[in-house]
Motif scaffolding. Structure first.
Motif, PDB file in Angstrom:
ATOM      1  N   ASN A 220       0.854  -1.194   0.000  1.00 46.81           N
ATOM      2  CA  ASN A 220       0.000   0.000   0.000  1.00 46.81           C
ATOM      3  C   ASN A 220       0.891   1.245   0.000  1.00 46.81           C
ATOM      4  OD1 ASN A 220      -2.883  -1.234   0.683  1.00 46.81           O
ATOM      5  ND2 ASN A 220      -1.416  -2.207   2.069  1.00 46.81           N
ATOM      6  N   PRO A 221       1.464   1.574  -1.140  1.00 43.44           N
ATOM      7  CA  PRO A 221       2.426   2.683  -1.200  1.00 43.44           C
ATOM      8  C   PRO A 221       1.835   4.045  -0.829  1.00 43.44           C
ATOM      9  CG  PRO A 221       1.854   1.893  -3.402  1.00 43.44           C
ATOM     10  CD  PRO A 221       1.291   0.906  -2.444  1.00 43.44           C
ATOM     11  N   ASP A 222       0.516   4.148  -0.832  1.00 42.61           N
ATOM     12  CA  ASP A 222      -0.118   5.429  -0.511  1.00 42.61           C
ATOM     13  C   ASP A 222      -0.473   5.546   0.982  1.00 42.61           C
ATOM     14  OD1 ASP A 222      -1.951   3.400  -0.723  1.00 42.61           O
ATOM     15  OD2 ASP A 222      -3.500   4.606  -1.710  1.00 42.61           O
ATOM     16  N   VAL A 223       0.140   4.706   1.833  1.00 41.89           N
ATOM     17  CA  VAL A 223      -0.124   4.759   3.273  1.00 41.89           C
ATOM     18  C   VAL A 223       0.596   5.939   3.909  1.00 41.89           C
ATOM     19  CG1 VAL A 223       0.636   3.666   5.431  1.00 41.89           C
ATOM     20  CG2 VAL A 223      -0.767   2.398   3.829  1.00 41.89           C
ATOM     21  N   MET A 224      -0.080   6.581   4.881  1.00 38.92           N
ATOM     22  CA  MET A 224       0.538   7.634   5.681  1.00 38.92           C
ATOM     23  C   MET A 224       0.256   7.334   7.156  1.00 38.92           C
ATOM     24  SD  MET A 224       2.327  10.415   5.738  1.00 38.92           S
ATOM     25  CE  MET A 224       2.199  11.128   4.077  1.00 38.92           C
ATOM     26  N   TYR A 225       1.324   7.296   7.937  1.00 40.13           N
ATOM     27  CA  TYR A 225       1.166   7.122   9.383  1.00 40.13           C
ATOM     28  C   TYR A 225       1.210   8.503  10.030  1.00 40.13           C
ATOM     29  CZ  TYR A 225       2.012   5.597  14.220  1.00 40.13           C
ATOM     30  OH  TYR A 225       1.935   5.404  15.584  1.00 40.13           O
ATOM     31  N   VAL A 226       0.094   8.930  10.612  1.00 39.93           N
ATOM     32  CA  VAL A 226      -0.035  10.256  11.212  1.00 39.93           C
ATOM     33  C   VAL A 226       0.029  10.126  12.736  1.00 39.93           C
ATOM     34  CG1 VAL A 226      -1.497  12.283  11.494  1.00 39.93           C
ATOM     35  CG2 VAL A 226      -1.431  11.077   9.281  1.00 39.93           C
ATOM     36  N   VAL A 227       0.992  10.824  13.346  1.00 35.13           N
ATOM     37  CA  VAL A 227       1.128  10.844  14.812  1.00 35.13           C
ATOM     38  C   VAL A 227       0.775  12.243  15.287  1.00 35.13           C
ATOM     39  CG1 VAL A 227       2.660  10.500  16.778  1.00 35.13           C
ATOM     40  CG2 VAL A 227       2.936   9.088  14.709  1.00 35.13           C
ATOM     41  N   LEU A 228      -0.348  12.342  15.991  1.00 31.58           N
ATOM     42  CA  LEU A 228      -0.830  13.637  16.461  1.00 31.58           C
ATOM     43  C   LEU A 228      -0.593  13.761  17.963  1.00 31.58           C
ATOM     44  CD1 LEU A 228      -2.534  16.284  16.201  1.00 31.58           C
ATOM     45  CD2 LEU A 228      -4.566  14.840  16.581  1.00 31.58           C
ATOM     46  N   GLY A 229       0.104  14.802  18.378  1.00 33.30           N
ATOM     47  CA  GLY A 229       0.268  15.037  19.812  1.00 33.30           C
ATOM     48  C   GLY A 229       1.620  15.625  20.155  1.00 33.30           C
ATOM     49  N   THR A 230       1.647  16.331  21.269  1.00 31.17           N
ATOM     50  CA  THR A 230       2.901  16.903  21.759  1.00 31.17           C
ATOM     51  C   THR A 230       3.627  15.875  22.613  1.00 31.17           C
ATOM     52  OG1 THR A 230       1.763  17.793  23.700  1.00 31.17           O
ATOM     53  CG2 THR A 230       1.927  19.226  21.776  1.00 31.17           C
ATOM     54  N   THR A 231       4.891  16.104  22.818  1.00 31.88           N
ATOM     55  CA  THR A 231       5.663  15.244  23.702  1.00 31.88           C
ATOM     56  C   THR A 231       5.259  15.523  25.147  1.00 31.88           C
ATOM     57  OG1 THR A 231       7.495  15.183  22.143  1.00 31.88           O
ATOM     58  CG2 THR A 231       8.003  14.620  24.436  1.00 31.88           C
ATOM     59  N   HIS A 232       5.205  14.470  25.947  1.00 31.76           N
ATOM     60  CA  HIS A 232       4.810  14.603  27.349  1.00 31.76           C
ATOM     61  C   HIS A 232       5.680  15.649  28.042  1.00 31.76           C
ATOM     62  CE1 HIS A 232       4.034  13.599  31.550  1.00 31.76           C
ATOM     63  NE2 HIS A 232       3.022  12.834  31.152  1.00 31.76           N
ATOM     64  N   PRO A 233       5.068  16.572  28.824  1.00 33.14           N
ATOM     65  CA  PRO A 233       5.847  17.635  29.475  1.00 33.14           C
ATOM     66  C   PRO A 233       7.000  17.113  30.327  1.00 33.14           C
ATOM     67  CG  PRO A 233       3.499  18.084  29.674  1.00 33.14           C
ATOM     68  CD  PRO A 233       3.622  16.717  29.081  1.00 33.14           C
ATOM     69  N   GLY A 234       6.785  15.991  31.009  1.00 39.11           N
ATOM     70  CA  GLY A 234       7.858  15.418  31.818  1.00 39.11           C
ATOM     71  C   GLY A 234       9.029  14.961  30.972  1.00 39.11           C
ATOM     72  N   VAL A 235       8.713  14.418  29.798  1.00 35.22           N
ATOM     73  CA  VAL A 235       9.771  13.982  28.872  1.00 35.22           C
ATOM     74  C   VAL A 235      10.526  15.195  28.329  1.00 35.22           C
ATOM     75  CG1 VAL A 235      10.240  12.800  26.695  1.00 35.22           C
ATOM     76  CG2 VAL A 235       8.508  11.891  28.273  1.00 35.22           C
ATOM     77  N   ILE A 236       9.786  16.248  28.009  1.00 34.93           N
ATOM     78  CA  ILE A 236      10.413  17.481  27.512  1.00 34.93           C
ATOM     79  C   ILE A 236      11.418  18.009  28.524  1.00 34.93           C
ATOM     80  CG2 ILE A 236       9.970  19.929  27.048  1.00 34.93           C
ATOM     81  CD1 ILE A 236       9.318  18.325  24.661  1.00 34.93           C
ATOM     82  N   ARG A 237      11.014  18.002  29.805  1.00 34.88           N
ATOM     83  CA  ARG A 237      11.898  18.529  30.847  1.00 34.88           C
ATOM     84  C   ARG A 237      13.152  17.696  31.010  1.00 34.88           C
ATOM     85  NH1 ARG A 237       6.879  19.872  33.460  1.00 34.88           N
ATOM     86  NH2 ARG A 237       6.799  17.825  34.473  1.00 34.88           N
ATOM     87  N   SER A 238      13.024  16.372  30.843  1.00 37.36           N
ATOM     88  CA  SER A 238      14.173  15.494  31.100  1.00 37.36           C
ATOM     89  C   SER A 238      15.036  15.242  29.873  1.00 37.36           C
ATOM     90  CB  SER A 238      13.688  14.153  31.657  1.00 37.36           C
ATOM     91  OG  SER A 238      12.866  13.483  30.703  1.00 37.36           O
ATOM     92  N   SER A 239      14.402  15.110  28.691  1.00 34.72           N
ATOM     93  CA  SER A 239      15.205  14.748  27.512  1.00 34.72           C
ATOM     94  C   SER A 239      14.759  15.430  26.227  1.00 34.72           C
ATOM     95  CB  SER A 239      15.180  13.223  27.316  1.00 34.72           C
ATOM     96  OG  SER A 239      13.861  12.746  27.255  1.00 34.72           O
TER      97      SER A 239
END
Length: 761
Positions: A220-239
């Motif tokens: 299925n060459p016309d597939v698109m994987y869409v990831v919607l969302g921000t990175t978890h705030p705790g993850v942002i603070r640490s890494s």
């Protein structure tokens, strides 16, 4: 009715915040039942109260790591006109170790509380287990969102089934749009879309989907994987964005970077619904089964999406009956096979969507909200009925653990009882002390008196022989002995001497046979010359308590009675010297084992009828009560700083010790014996409950698994080591409370079945 909600809240980007916002609106649908004046107590993940621009319904804010904010919030709720509270619970949104700071808040609430658990762990740590049990104790009802969570709460946490309510996760009350704007957007237009949304962190397993893409794209060459969302705030603070960047690198490595797109934003609920109804398949590739509730999964089902998921707990339940498809954790090949199969068979894909949509109808927020309205009404009605009830027993025997010497036995060998433990395991390196063996002797006598315990009778001579082994030739006592039975001191402290005399006097008055009584009297008599040498108040106090027991058995021993009267004089003199208008105490500071001093004066009055001793006992006991019971629970003077006469606003709160609590229990019981004033039984029982969680942290020190007691209460929680001193202090207090239960029965004339059961067992 008016409701207070305790939770995170939008605009904070948090799944629980969104859930609570939806719940508030859903409960508020019924305008005839719920007031528009309901409000939110919002949890801030920052020290800045103005971190978020909250809507008007947020009336109070708690800074997550500020303990005082929790107490102030309880006061705010109690003084408001709310009828009940709803609390969203997730360990990470509250302060302290595993969110322990929430316990003092809910313990102070004077409103019925319903708690919604968003996480229920199968293998909780001790602290996590304790926190959930304490929450359940203070909640009218515990709400969970899956059948498995109910099983965990009853089986692992020991929470009664009738206290648990299953209410599935609510979903938006929306219908697919005829013209969905998302379908025409760049990532979706002309594409077969796989979709995932939510806060991004490593446990979400997004790499599994990317690893499956090469085989999916091949067909299925016309597939698109869409990831919607921000990175978890705790993850942002640490890494930072390290995880998101690693996913992009993986896509490039597998030559599928053109088939993956990240939409790094937090969207509204309506926009999210558009995404879910626009995608072909929704995927939750979490990495392990320990996910009891997933809001994202519920939303996907509610939107009628075709869901493919790893078999975490919530997914197993929600996707049953052909409402979705499961693949194993990290199994990218199985995922690719399922996706290709569904793209190839449109009927199967449409069946999944139809089944999901049909099931999702009953999850919609209006229906869910009505269930909560009924639950709130029930909790409020029950609370009002309990307030109207009268004639309640002071001591609740059903709230007390069953008596057990299991941990005492664990700590005892043929030499004596070991001083210390690492958690619940004896720490043999620390050896033994006469202090603990004296307490253990008292406990063994009490246990045999209370229920004719064979175990106690077998342990008694072990502790008595240890005391005999530690007595010096001149009648004094050593204290410390190594595990190899080597003396570690030449002579013990006056405190340890006094406690030993206490135990010998108690045995002489309460011995199960003449042999033990005669042996104890021999040791006691040999120690008498040292009474006059005592200088320290607590050593004197402990000795006086022992002499009072001795004189009950030998009231005609005038020499010991004279010694007893002489020992009372230093305590009287100390009180006269240090007493001030606002300071009714024996010293210029309150330190440790404080209840022993009033207890000694009460014991002296009981034998001598000396009125000054009684006056001093009652004055100092009242003063001690004002300093330690003013919050409605015992808050003993902490070992980390004490309480000084000239600075009474700075009482040390921690480290709180179990022997302090035992002394208070014994003191109030003795006051009741003398006065028959039931208020002393009430105060005694309040002190005892310190062991079971009625304390400043609202954490129990008694361990129901080991039958031991934590070594103290510290700022960060309970000292998990369960040594002899604390365990003996608990069980002695326990038996004193049972004895008080008998007195309370005699005075009230009403012995219930539960009271009889505790007294007999």
């Amino acid at each position: 009715m008016k409701i207070a909600y305790i939770s995170t809240y939008p605009p904070r980007e948090c799944g629980i915040a969104t859930f609570n916002h939806n719940l508030l609106r859903a409960i508020g649908y019924d305008k005839t039942a719920v007031s528009d004046d309901s409000y939110v107590v919002a949890m801030n993940d920052s020290d800045h109260l103005d971190e978020y621009e909250y809507p008007k319904e947020v009336k109070y804010r708690i800074r997550q790591e500020n303990q005082k904010d929790y107490i102030r919030a309880a006061d705010y709720i109690n003084t408001s006109l709310v009828d009940a509270c709803i609390m969203e619970h997730e360990f990470g949104i509250y302060g302290g170790e595993h969110g322990v700071y929430i316990l003092p808040l809910i313990a102070r609430l004077q409103k019925p509380l319903i708690t919604i658990l968003h996480t229920v762990l199968k293998d909780p740590s001790y602290m996590q287990l304790t926190i959930i049990r304490e929450i359940a104790k203070h909640s009218s009802r515990i709400v969970v969102m899956s059948h498995r969570a109910v099983g965990f709460l009853t089986g692992v946490y020991g929470i009664p089934f009738n206290k648990i309510q299953l209410i599935e996760h609510g979903v938006p009350d929306l219908e697919p749009k005829t013209e969905n704007p998302v379908k025409g957007s760049l990532p979706f237009k002309g594409k077969k879309v796989l979709f995932t949304f939510g806060l991004i962190s490593r446990n979400k397993g997004l790499e599994t989907v990317i690893e499956a893409l090469p085989k999916i794209v091949e067909k299925n060459p016309d597939v698109m994987y869409v990831v919607l969302g921000t990175t978890h705030p705790g993850v942002i603070r640490s890494s930072g964005e390290e995880y998101r960047d690693s996913l992009k690198r993986l896509a490039r490595k597998l030559n599928v970077e053109e088939n993956v797109i990240f939409i790094n934003k937090f969207v509204s609920e309506e926009q999210l619904f558009d995404y879910l109804t626009a995608c072909d398949m929704y995927i939750t590739p979490y990495l392990n089964e320990a996910q009891i509730t997933s809001g994202t999964l519920s939303y996907a089902i509610g939107a009628g999406a075709a869901v493919i998921s790893t078999p975490y707990w919530h997914a197993q339940e929600l996707l049953a009956d052909d409402r979705g498809r499961l693949f194993d954790f990290k199994d990218s090949e199985a995922l690719a096979t399922i996706v290709n199969e569904l793209f190839e068979d449109q009927d199967k894909l449409n069946t999944l969507k139809a089944n999901a949509y049909e099931y999702g109808i009953h999850l919609r927020w209006p229906s869910t909200g009505q269930v909560f309205v009924d639950l709130l009404d029930e909790a409020i009605t029950k609370s009002l009925a309990e307030k109207d009830s009268s004639g309640k027993q002071i001591i609740d025997p059903d709230a007390m653990p069953s008596f057990s010497l299991a941990h005492v036995q664990r700590l005892t060998d043929d030499t004596g009882i070991v001083q210390h433990a690492k958690f619940g395991i004896p720490n043999l390196k620390e050896g033994y002390c006469v202090d603990d063996n004296a307490r253990a002797l008292i406990l063994a006598i009490m246990a045999y008196q209370q229920n004719k315990s064979k175990v106690a009778l077998e342990l008694l001579p072990v502790y008595l022989s240890y005391i005999q082994y530690m007595q010096c030739d001149d009648g004094n006592f050593r204290n410390f002995l190594s595990f190899t039975r080597e003396y570690l001191d030449e002579v013990g402290s006056e405190d340890s001497f006094g406690r030993t005399i206490w135990s010998l006097g108690y045995l002489i008055n309460n011995a199960p046979n003449n042999s033990y009584r005669e042996f104890a009297r021999e040791l006691f008599s040999k120690s008498v010359p040292h009474f006059q040498k005592l200088q320290h108040l607590r050593g004197i106090g402990n000795t006086m308590i022992g002499l009072s027991n001795y004189l009950k058995a030998h009231p005609g021993d005038d020499y010991v009675r004279e010694q007893f009267d002489q020992l009372a004089e230093p305590l009287k003199a100390a009180y006269r010297k240090n007493k001030r208008k606002n300071w009714h105490w024996f010293e210029e500071k309150m330190t440790y084992d404080n209840g022993i001093l009033p207890l000694a004066m009460l014991s002296h009055y009981q034998c001598s009828r000396d009125k000054e001793s009684l006056e001093i006992a009652l004055e100092t006991m009242e003063f001690l009560s004002t300093k330690t019971l003013s919050h409605g629970y015992l808050n003993p003077v902490g070992n980390d700083g004490w309480l000084y006469r000239d600075n009474q606003n700075e009482m040390a709160l921690y480290d709180q010790q179990a022997i302090e609590t035992m002394a208070m229990v014994l003191m109030y019981f003795k006051a009741y014996e003398i006065t028959r004033d039931l208020s002393y039984i009430k105060q005694m029982y309040v002190c005892y409950q310190w062991f079971l969680g009625e304390n400043s942290l609202h954490l129990p020190l008694f361990d129901h698994e080991t039958k031991g007691c934590g070594d103290g209460l510290q700022p960060q929680g309970v000292n998990r080591n369960q040594g002899a001193e604390s365990t003996l202090a608990y069980w002695i207090s326990h038996l004193v409370v049972l004895k008080a239960l008998e007195y309370e029965y005699i005075q009230s004339g009403d012995l219930s079945n539960s009271v009889q059961k505790q007294v007999l067992n």
